[in-house]
Scaffold this active site. Structure first.
Site, mmCIF file in Angstrom:
data_model
loop_
_atom_site.group_PDB
_atom_site.id
_atom_site.type_symbol
_atom_site.label_atom_id
_atom_site.label_comp_id
_atom_site.label_asym_id
_atom_site.label_seq_id
_atom_site.Cartn_x
_atom_site.Cartn_y
_atom_site.Cartn_z
ATOM 1 N N GLY A 66 0.513 -1.339 0.151
ATOM 2 C CA GLY A 66 0.081 0.195 -0.060
ATOM 3 C C GLY A 66 0.888 0.874 0.428
ATOM 4 N N GLY B 218 5.979 4.989 -8.229
ATOM 5 C CA GLY B 218 6.718 3.807 -8.763
ATOM 6 C C GLY B 218 6.318 2.865 -8.580
ATOM 7 N N HIS B 219 5.509 2.787 -7.580
ATOM 8 C CA HIS B 219 4.151 1.216 -7.250
ATOM 9 C C HIS B 219 3.018 2.167 -9.006
ATOM 10 C CE1 HIS B 219 4.472 1.642 -3.297
ATOM 11 N NE2 HIS B 219 4.497 0.677 -3.680
#
Ligand code: PAF
Length: 299
Positions: A39, A44-45
């Protein structure tokens, strides 16, 4: 209710329900692509999700699970950022089909707490670099990743290169245990000044944020010195770090791409960890080494 439909996105909390969906997707000819996260999703995610979504006819599962076992202390776990609604909003924006967001209880062994008897050992590399300062960290990471692989049964799984040692250890686990998952690394996303994106960057105050740029600057200086050999790389990176007193270096290491001893020449990886203010940061870069006159150092 173990799952809820949220717009185009289905959020599953129940491992069995998620397994049933991914099984039917595979049977229908869709490669299942897993992006494991804790989470607090950031750009970047987003890059990982986009790479997953680019896989032809694939279906992306983003897992959001803050694994308590991989934190060194209760304090670190408690202060880790949580932003579940914003995480779902990003998944929805990126067209993710499935989010797996299990509770700690559902990820724990039946009738148990968070500690199962069966764990994955990362081997000797798990005690080096990050593992030297974070005892048990990689066993906890590999155990939860193996559990996620068991539930999701992905064809592919994407991990950021920022956590390079984690990426290498997951690839090794998958090869050693013949898990049949293709594990792919995605290049590190960076702020404009070079700082690697991390959920932990929000802990940096203005002064620490300024000082933290030294990490990526040191890696760039090291990479540029690759043509002069092993010792020149470490010296160039070390000089940049030494000029920034707010950076307390934990390690600066030059290894081969699988994190064994660095070669005299050829591809290598330069990795570092440092505490800036109260925040421990890691970063790394790939580079090409040329041998100096002593086979390792400057010509
Ligand atoms: O890199 C992370 O976010 C975590 O270590 C992972 C792979 C999701 C396992 O908890």
């Amino acid at each position: 209710m173990t799952s809820r439909l949220r717009g185009e996105l289905t959020v599953h909390e129940d491992p069995a329900a998620l397994s049933a969906v991914t099984r039917s997707l595979r049977l229908a000819g869709h490669p299942v692509v897993l992006v494991p996260t804790m989470g607090a999703l950031h750009a970047g995610h987003r890059a990982l999700i986009r790479a997953a979504r680019a896989i032809p006819s694939g279906r992306t599962v983003v897992s959001i699970y803050l694994n308590p076992l991989q934190f060194g202390s209760r304090h670190d776990l408690d202060r880790y950022p949580r932003s579940f609604d914003a995480d779902l909003a990003m998944c929805r924006e990126e067209g993710v089909e499935l989010v797996f967001a299990p509770s700690v209880a559902t990820m724990s062994p039946p009738g148990g707490d968070t500690t199962g008897d069966t764990t994955v050992s990362p081997g000797a590399l798990g005690a080096q670099l990050e593992g030297a300062s974070r005892a048990g960290h990689f066993a906890a990471v590999l155990t939860v990743v193996a559990t996620l692989f068991g539930i999701v049964a992905p064809d592919r799984a994407l991990f950021g290169e920022k956590d390079y040692q984690q990426l290498v250890l997951v690839q090794r686990m998958v090869a050693d245990l013949q898990m049949g998952v293709q594990v792919l690394g995605v290049p590190t996303a960076r702020d404009a000044d070079g700082l690697a994106l991390s959920s932990r960057n929000i802990y940096l105050d203005a002064e620490a944020r300024g000082a933290a740029v030294a990490l990526s600057a040191a890696l760039s200086a090291g990479a540029k010195a690759g043509g002069q050999g092993h010792d020149a790389v470490l010296a160039a990176a070390g000089e940049v770090l030494a000029r920034q007193p707010a950076v307390a270096l934990d390690y600066l290491a030059l290894r081969n791409p699988q994190l064994g001893p660095a070669p005299a020449q050829g591809p290598a990886r330069l990795l570092l960890a440092a505490t800036v203010g109260t925040t421990r940061l890691i970063d790394n870069v790939g580079l090409q080494l040329s041998a100096g006159s002593n086979g390792r150092g400057a010509p």
